[in-house]
Design a protein around this motif. Sequence first.
Motif, PDB file in Angstrom:
ATOM      1  N   TYR A  19      39.007 -53.480  -1.245  1.00  0.00           N
ATOM      2  CA  TYR A  19      40.519 -53.225  -1.204  1.00  0.00           C
ATOM      3  C   TYR A  19      40.824 -51.902  -2.047  1.00  0.00           C
ATOM      4  CZ  TYR A  19      45.540 -53.065  -0.771  1.00  0.00           C
ATOM      5  OH  TYR A  19      46.759 -52.649  -0.293  1.00  0.00           O
ATOM      6  N   LEU A  20      40.231 -51.606  -3.272  1.00  0.00           N
ATOM      7  CA  LEU A  20      40.415 -50.618  -4.041  1.00  0.00           C
ATOM      8  C   LEU A  20      39.234 -49.324  -4.185  1.00  0.00           C
ATOM      9  CD1 LEU A  20      41.332 -52.605  -7.516  1.00  0.00           C
ATOM     10  CD2 LEU A  20      42.830 -51.332  -5.839  1.00  0.00           C
ATOM     11  N   THR A  21      39.404 -48.915  -2.786  1.00  0.00           N
ATOM     12  CA  THR A  21      38.258 -47.765  -2.478  1.00  0.00           C
ATOM     13  C   THR A  21      39.504 -46.308  -2.190  1.00  0.00           C
ATOM     14  OG1 THR A  21      38.306 -48.314  -0.138  1.00  0.00           O
ATOM     15  CG2 THR A  21      36.830 -49.041  -1.338  1.00  0.00           C
ATOM     16  N   HIS A  22      38.750 -45.370  -2.617  1.00  0.00           N
ATOM     17  CA  HIS A  22      39.428 -44.111  -2.471  1.00  0.00           C
ATOM     18  C   HIS A  22      38.229 -42.939  -2.225  1.00  0.00           C
ATOM     19  CE1 HIS A  22      42.088 -40.861  -3.487  1.00  0.00           C
ATOM     20  NE2 HIS A  22      43.020 -41.622  -3.245  1.00  0.00           N
ATOM     21  N   PRO A  23      38.855 -41.956  -1.638  1.00  0.00           N
ATOM     22  CA  PRO A  23      37.843 -40.712  -1.307  1.00  0.00           C
ATOM     23  C   PRO A  23      37.272 -40.050  -2.622  1.00  0.00           C
ATOM     24  CG  PRO A  23      39.691 -40.670   0.317  1.00  0.00           C
ATOM     25  CD  PRO A  23      40.151 -41.753  -0.864  1.00  0.00           C
ATOM     26  N   ASP A  24      38.071 -40.191  -3.667  1.00  0.00           N
ATOM     27  CA  ASP A  24      37.898 -39.680  -4.940  1.00  0.00           C
ATOM     28  C   ASP A  24      37.193 -40.539  -5.842  1.00  0.00           C
ATOM     29  OD1 ASP A  24      37.771 -38.452  -7.603  1.00  0.00           O
ATOM     30  OD2 ASP A  24      39.870 -37.557  -7.314  1.00  0.00           O
ATOM     31  N   PRO A  25      35.807 -40.505  -5.873  1.00  0.00           N
ATOM     32  CA  PRO A  25      35.108 -41.392  -6.665  1.00  0.00           C
ATOM     33  C   PRO A  25      35.622 -41.747  -8.325  1.00  0.00           C
ATOM     34  CG  PRO A  25      33.678 -39.232  -6.308  1.00  0.00           C
ATOM     35  CD  PRO A  25      35.018 -39.135  -5.382  1.00  0.00           C
ATOM     36  N   ALA A  26      36.183 -40.528  -8.854  1.00  0.00           N
ATOM     37  CA  ALA A  26      36.490 -40.631 -10.291  1.00  0.00           C
ATOM     38  C   ALA A  26      37.779 -41.484 -10.260  1.00  0.00           C
ATOM     39  CB  ALA A  26      36.854 -39.407 -10.909  1.00  0.00           C
TER      40      ALA A  26
END
Length: 330
Positions: A19-26
């Motif tokens: 659920y805690l994914t995002h395009p910004d890896p940092a």
Amino acid sequence: MVPSPQEVKDALHERLLGYLTHPDPAYQALLQEYPSRGGKRLRGLLVVYAGLAHGAPLEASLWAGTALELFQNWVLIHDDIEDGSEERRGRPALHRLYPMPLALNAGDALHGEMWGLLIRGLNEGLFGPEVLAEFHQVVHRTAYGQHLDLLWTLSGRLDLTPEDYLHLVAHKAAYYTAVAPLRLGALLSGKTPPALYEEAGLKLGIAFQIMDDVLNLEGDQAYGKELAGDLYEGKRTLILIRYLQEAPKEDRIRAEALLSLPREAKPEAEVRWLWQNLLVSGAVAWAKEEAKRLAQEGLGALIPYLDTLPGREATSHLQNLLTALVERRA
């Protein structure tokens, strides 16, 4: 077939990180840092088995359990910042790994994701608005408990009684640790939670926190937090309150002088002196007995009611988890 505790833990872990994914890896790394460290997933497990015990579907129970695990993680980030903690789950606290404003923002983000997850569950018909209302109650009560905890430390209050501690912990830790999972289990199945869940659950949650305070002094490497960190942070634990009530005047004055200092000004030798005094004073043993009494009262009231629930296998897991909760085996 009811999944095993390990299977539920794995499912909660997978859902949290997924659920805690995002395009910004940092940014994603910040959000996933605490959840990726594992932990016991105790509150999520309690929600899942409470839901199944009451007859709720597995998917709804996992959804709500994941949301409560999200709550736990953002609260820990904020708590560590507010307390100036050094460690969490055996590694440096988030604000020790990243600049504090970034850690604080990550906690805010997880808070928002918790509500987003709940709204999705509501929109998909997994549960009704009463589940969201229960999560509001969790945030409401925990924030007030944290306010008291911080206020007493910041104002230097040392005239506290065991009753003060019980009032604090009933809000800060006990409600979301034991009461909310039981109530959510009923709500997920469309039932009204009995008053017993709050009355008995608070006793179990308070016993859990007392034993957490004990482990902060007696724990080993598996404890996952800084040993004696409560003393550096000036936490008004039941053990400390009892010690200050019973200590000889000279020792009490010396302890109060230490506790009045900010964390960075506390001499390590003085912290070690107080630590050893607490261990040999009888205050720790007394606190353990209080935890045992509360746990026995809570379980004694709960188990006969839980035995009436429809999900027999899940109820067995739930009772084992509640017992392990205060024995710190979960």
